[in-house]
Structures are given as C-alpha cells and as structure tokens.
Motif scaffolding. Sequence first.
Motif, short mmCIF file in Angstrom:
data_model
loop_
_atom_site.label_atom_id
_atom_site.label_comp_id
_atom_site.label_asym_id
_atom_site.label_seq_id
_atom_site.Cartn_x
_atom_site.Cartn_y
_atom_site.Cartn_z
N SER A 215 -8.77 -6.50 4.68
CA SER A 215 -8.55 -6.97 3.32
C SER A 215 -9.79 -7.74 2.88
O SER A 215 -10.31 -8.57 3.62
CB SER A 215 -7.33 -7.89 3.25
OG SER A 215 -6.17 -7.21 3.68
N PHE B 293 -8.59 -6.16 -2.22
CA PHE B 293 -8.40 -4.76 -1.88
C PHE B 293 -8.13 -4.66 -0.38
O PHE B 293 -8.74 -5.40 0.40
CB PHE B 293 -9.68 -4.02 -2.26
CG PHE B 293 -9.73 -2.59 -1.85
CD1 PHE B 293 -9.02 -1.65 -2.56
CD2 PHE B 293 -10.50 -2.18 -0.77
CE1 PHE B 293 -9.07 -0.30 -2.19
CE2 PHE B 293 -10.57 -0.86 -0.40
CZ PHE B 293 -9.85 0.09 -1.12
N TRP C 282 -7.26 -1.82 3.06
CA TRP C 282 -7.14 -0.47 3.58
C TRP C 282 -6.83 -0.55 5.06
O TRP C 282 -7.07 -1.57 5.70
CB TRP C 282 -8.39 0.37 3.31
CG TRP C 282 -9.64 -0.14 3.98
CD1 TRP C 282 -10.52 -1.05 3.49
CD2 TRP C 282 -10.14 0.21 5.27
NE1 TRP C 282 -11.53 -1.29 4.38
CE2 TRP C 282 -11.33 -0.51 5.48
CE3 TRP C 282 -9.70 1.09 6.27
CZ2 TRP C 282 -12.08 -0.41 6.65
CZ3 TRP C 282 -10.45 1.20 7.43
CH2 TRP C 282 -11.63 0.46 7.60
N LEU D 81 -3.38 -3.17 -2.46
CA LEU D 81 -3.69 -4.53 -2.89
C LEU D 81 -3.28 -5.55 -1.85
O LEU D 81 -2.31 -5.35 -1.11
CB LEU D 81 -2.98 -4.83 -4.20
CG LEU D 81 -3.36 -3.95 -5.39
CD1 LEU D 81 -2.46 -4.27 -6.58
CD2 LEU D 81 -4.81 -4.15 -5.75
N THR E 79 0.81 -1.21 0.00
CA THR E 79 0.00 0.00 0.00
C THR E 79 0.85 1.26 0.00
O THR E 79 1.90 1.30 0.62
CB THR E 79 -0.89 0.06 1.26
OG1 THR E 79 -0.05 0.02 2.41
CG2 THR E 79 -1.87 -1.07 1.31
#
Length: 180
Positions: free
Chosen positions: A153, A130, A132, A109, A90
């Motif tokens: 994730s 994905f 964050w 990712l 990231t």
Amino acid sequence: MKAIKIAALAAVLASTSALAETDKTGFYIGGALNQVKVSGDGDGSLDGIGFGAYGGYNFNEWFGLESNLFASGDLGEDGVDVGAGAWTFTPKFTVQFNDMFSGFAKVGLASMVVTVDSGLVDTDFTGTGFTWGLGLNAAVNEHLNIRLSYDRSSGDLDGDWADDLDTDISQIALGVHYQF
C-alpha cells in the motif's frame, strides 16, 4: 521471517493430501500473521511482525471482492515506538491451477495509518492510497484454505504535528481462511 517461510512450506506439504472438491465461490473469512515493512520519504525502512484479518466474496471461480485489515507490532528503535496499519478494499482476480492450488492478484484502495511516539511527541500520519497484492492459495479441504500473499500500500499521509509523509507499507502474510 524464517518462521513464516517454514510454516508456509509445512502448510503446503500438509495440504497435498486434500482430495475433496473445493468450494471456490461465496463468502470467506480468515486471519494472517504478517512480516510488515514501512518506508517513507527516503528515510530507510522499519520492519517487524504484524497480524491481520481478511474476508471477501467470490462471485465465481475467477472474480471476487476482498477487504484486508492489518496492523504491525512496534517497529521502532532507540526509544521511538512506530506502528503501521491499513484497511484495504480490492477486486480480486483468481487463476485456478487445479482443484487445490490457485493464484490471485488484486488492486484497489487503502486507508493507511502510521503512528510515531518518541516520548516527547506523539504523531499520527493518516491518509488514503493505492494498494495491490499477489498470492498463492492452497485448499486443505472443502472449506479450509491456506495462503501466502504479498501486499503493498502506498500513499501520501498527513501528519498531526509534522510534515506529510510519502509512505509505503508492504507485508508478506501467511493466512488461513474458511470458505463458507
């Protein structure tokens, strides 16, 4: 979970004595103890303890790149062993509150895996997704940092011998890293 909260509070309180100017750029590497939660396809969720390693490079005080590798212990119940892990990459955006404290957000990712061993069938679910995360960082001294973070994730994982699995892996992590 309670032990992670107590350790985080103790670390933040102990770090309030740091007066040296901290290094906010360059390489860093560290490890973390995680509370991991896995959920998928509306089947409820499993949680347990995990561990991880992370590292990255801060180009300046507000932007860097980070990679995080983590795995859970056994999350299963009733004779079924379940494990989960992810490797993430990231960009990381940091806000400096003062010389000691900062906050960060990251998005990128993830390569994810969930393993299920029921004794009769051993299935691995793998795929990309994905990721964050959000966190707080406390500089203990010029090079040593403690952080508390939340990462999530999500992805559609392919199974070896089973249907695909729409999976979310989240973790609350208490980490310590060295800033070179």
